[in-house]
Design an enzyme around this catalytic site. Sequence first.
Site, PDB file in Angstrom:
ATOM      1  N   HIS A   1      13.180  23.977  24.731  1.00  0.00           N
ATOM      2  CA  HIS A   1      11.779  24.396  24.876  1.00  0.00           C
ATOM      3  C   HIS A   1      11.482  25.589  23.984  1.00  0.00           C
ATOM      4  O   HIS A   1      10.515  25.587  23.204  1.00  0.00           O
ATOM      5  CB  HIS A   1      11.502  24.742  26.345  1.00  0.00           C
ATOM      6  CG  HIS A   1      10.175  25.405  26.579  1.00  0.00           C
ATOM      7  ND1 HIS A   1       9.111  24.758  27.163  1.00  0.00           N
ATOM      8  CD2 HIS A   1       9.736  26.666  26.316  1.00  0.00           C
ATOM      9  CE1 HIS A   1       8.077  25.578  27.236  1.00  0.00           C
ATOM     10  NE2 HIS A   1       8.437  26.755  26.726  1.00  0.00           N
ATOM     11  N   GLU A   2      12.294  26.631  24.110  1.00  0.00           N
ATOM     12  CA  GLU A   2      11.996  27.869  23.388  1.00  0.00           C
ATOM     13  C   GLU A   2      12.154  27.702  21.876  1.00  0.00           C
ATOM     14  O   GLU A   2      11.332  28.205  21.096  1.00  0.00           O
ATOM     15  CB  GLU A   2      12.874  29.012  23.900  1.00  0.00           C
ATOM     16  CG  GLU A   2      12.650  29.355  25.371  1.00  0.00           C
ATOM     17  CD  GLU A   2      11.232  29.814  25.692  1.00  0.00           C
ATOM     18  OE1 GLU A   2      10.453  30.088  24.758  1.00  0.00           O
ATOM     19  OE2 GLU A   2      10.897  29.902  26.881  1.00  0.00           O
TER      20      GLU A   2
ATOM     21  N   HIS B   1       9.119  26.291  20.145  1.00  0.00           N
ATOM     22  CA  HIS B   1       8.034  27.192  19.759  1.00  0.00           C
ATOM     23  C   HIS B   1       8.169  27.574  18.289  1.00  0.00           C
ATOM     24  O   HIS B   1       7.168  27.835  17.608  1.00  0.00           O
ATOM     25  CB  HIS B   1       8.035  28.441  20.645  1.00  0.00           C
ATOM     26  CG  HIS B   1       7.480  28.189  22.017  1.00  0.00           C
ATOM     27  ND1 HIS B   1       6.215  27.703  22.227  1.00  0.00           N
ATOM     28  CD2 HIS B   1       8.030  28.373  23.256  1.00  0.00           C
ATOM     29  CE1 HIS B   1       5.998  27.586  23.532  1.00  0.00           C
ATOM     30  NE2 HIS B   1       7.079  27.984  24.168  1.00  0.00           N
TER      31      HIS B   1
ATOM     32  N   TYR C   1      -2.189  30.265  21.028  1.00  0.00           N
ATOM     33  CA  TYR C   1      -1.582  30.409  22.351  1.00  0.00           C
ATOM     34  C   TYR C   1      -2.572  30.893  23.401  1.00  0.00           C
ATOM     35  O   TYR C   1      -2.433  31.964  24.000  1.00  0.00           O
ATOM     36  CB  TYR C   1      -0.377  31.336  22.267  1.00  0.00           C
ATOM     37  CG  TYR C   1       0.615  31.151  23.384  1.00  0.00           C
ATOM     38  CD1 TYR C   1       1.345  29.972  23.500  1.00  0.00           C
ATOM     39  CD2 TYR C   1       0.820  32.148  24.324  1.00  0.00           C
ATOM     40  CE1 TYR C   1       2.247  29.798  24.521  1.00  0.00           C
ATOM     41  CE2 TYR C   1       1.729  31.983  25.358  1.00  0.00           C
ATOM     42  CZ  TYR C   1       2.436  30.808  25.452  1.00  0.00           C
ATOM     43  OH  TYR C   1       3.343  30.639  26.477  1.00  0.00           O
TER      44      TYR C   1
ATOM     45  N   GLU D   1       2.695  24.928  24.911  1.00  0.00           N
ATOM     46  CA  GLU D   1       3.710  24.929  25.968  1.00  0.00           C
ATOM     47  C   GLU D   1       4.205  23.508  26.262  1.00  0.00           C
ATOM     48  O   GLU D   1       5.397  23.270  26.455  1.00  0.00           O
ATOM     49  CB  GLU D   1       3.153  25.557  27.245  1.00  0.00           C
ATOM     50  CG  GLU D   1       3.168  27.064  27.253  1.00  0.00           C
ATOM     51  CD  GLU D   1       4.583  27.614  27.219  1.00  0.00           C
ATOM     52  OE1 GLU D   1       5.441  27.122  27.979  1.00  0.00           O
ATOM     53  OE2 GLU D   1       4.827  28.537  26.427  1.00  0.00           O
TER      54      GLU D   1
ATOM     55  N   ASP E   1      -6.157  34.183  33.661  1.00  0.00           N
ATOM     56  CA  ASP E   1      -4.745  34.542  33.780  1.00  0.00           C
ATOM     57  C   ASP E   1      -3.894  33.602  32.931  1.00  0.00           C
ATOM     58  O   ASP E   1      -4.330  32.515  32.545  1.00  0.00           O
ATOM     59  CB  ASP E   1      -4.300  34.459  35.241  1.00  0.00           C
ATOM     60  CG  ASP E   1      -4.987  35.487  36.119  1.00  0.00           C
ATOM     61  OD1 ASP E   1      -5.420  36.534  35.583  1.00  0.00           O
ATOM     62  OD2 ASP E   1      -5.103  35.248  37.340  1.00  0.00           O
TER      63      ASP E   1
ATOM     64  N   HIS F   1       0.690  27.919  30.929  1.00  0.00           N
ATOM     65  CA  HIS F   1       1.837  27.363  31.651  1.00  0.00           C
ATOM     66  C   HIS F   1       1.397  26.477  32.813  1.00  0.00           C
ATOM     67  O   HIS F   1       2.191  25.678  33.310  1.00  0.00           O
ATOM     68  CB  HIS F   1       2.726  28.476  32.208  1.00  0.00           C
ATOM     69  CG  HIS F   1       3.452  29.267  31.170  1.00  0.00           C
ATOM     70  ND1 HIS F   1       2.906  30.382  30.583  1.00  0.00           N
ATOM     71  CD2 HIS F   1       4.670  29.097  30.613  1.00  0.00           C
ATOM     72  CE1 HIS F   1       3.767  30.889  29.711  1.00  0.00           C
ATOM     73  NE2 HIS F   1       4.841  30.121  29.699  1.00  0.00           N
TER      74      HIS F   1
END
Length: 338
Positions: A149-150, A153, A164, A173, A245, A251
């Site tokens: 996942h990371e 990015h 983002y 995401e 938020d 997410h």
Amino acid sequence: MAKAAEAARRSLLADPPLREERERASDRTPATPPSALAVPGAAAAVDRTVFDAGNTETLPGRVVRRETDAPVDDVAVNEAFDGLGATHALLLEAFGRDSVDGKGLPLLATVHYGRDYDNAFWDGERMVFGDGDGEVFGRFTASLSVIGHELTHGVTQYTAGLVYEGQSGALNESFSDVMGALVEQHQLGQRADAASWLIGEGLFTDAVEGRALRSMIAPGTAYDDDVLGKDPQPADMAGYIDTRDDNGGVHLNSGIPNRAFALAATELGGFAWEGVGQVWYDTVVGVTEPLDPRATFAQFADATVGAARARFGAESAELSAIERAWRTVGVRSDDTPG
């Protein structure tokens, strides 16, 4: 436990250092042209280096394992090293992409970042892993899907540069979740109908009532804990969360395109990276046409339909499955032009 749980709740839905770096990276890094991405498999070798921050927040830390080194006694170092390799293998073997930038970028990772740090992140140049607090989270190198996942990015940084925030941020995401799941499935040689479609499985300690950070196939069901609360991800547009938020719910609302991908992949069966995974990759990289960095869910869905048609044909099972999946999650309708 209360202090750790509050920190864990924040890390489930936000990652300020990573978010800020993604915003800076999208400003400074031009997209790589699709023609520059395909490389002969034999010519592309992974180049990994793992560092140890020694529970400080100073990067990169000291070198503890290089590409030609044998495994060491530190499990986090070996997990990070192996996870970098598994992600590189998926990118190269499934999509002909040489590392995250398409040009053989060395893969760097730092482990033991901070003290009781409840997160992992891509900082625009390297992977960084915390060890977790031991109460809610264990070490973040333990999840291959999180590593994939990371690192993804980074792929997005070098290609579509999805902004983002809001729906484009949720797509950012979601693409990372898609690729994280595919890294895990590719490593296991696992077909779509046998996959868990969980992101971050095994990160929670035994004290938490939960299986993973997110479920792609069933958003909103990954955890339900007395302290952390219930997984808030919506499964379709009827549950879309309009919020300031979490950078506009990046997410949270990523559960909607996540489910579209998992539904289409499981309908098709076989290896997900060969069908729907290829379409999503083509879409983000811009093989058919460039993706708008501020793409909405509807625009992204249309782009996947175009990419599926271009790669597999207008009468293909891939195209039909993708169209049905987007209708199921409420992003497209029967009236949406094909």
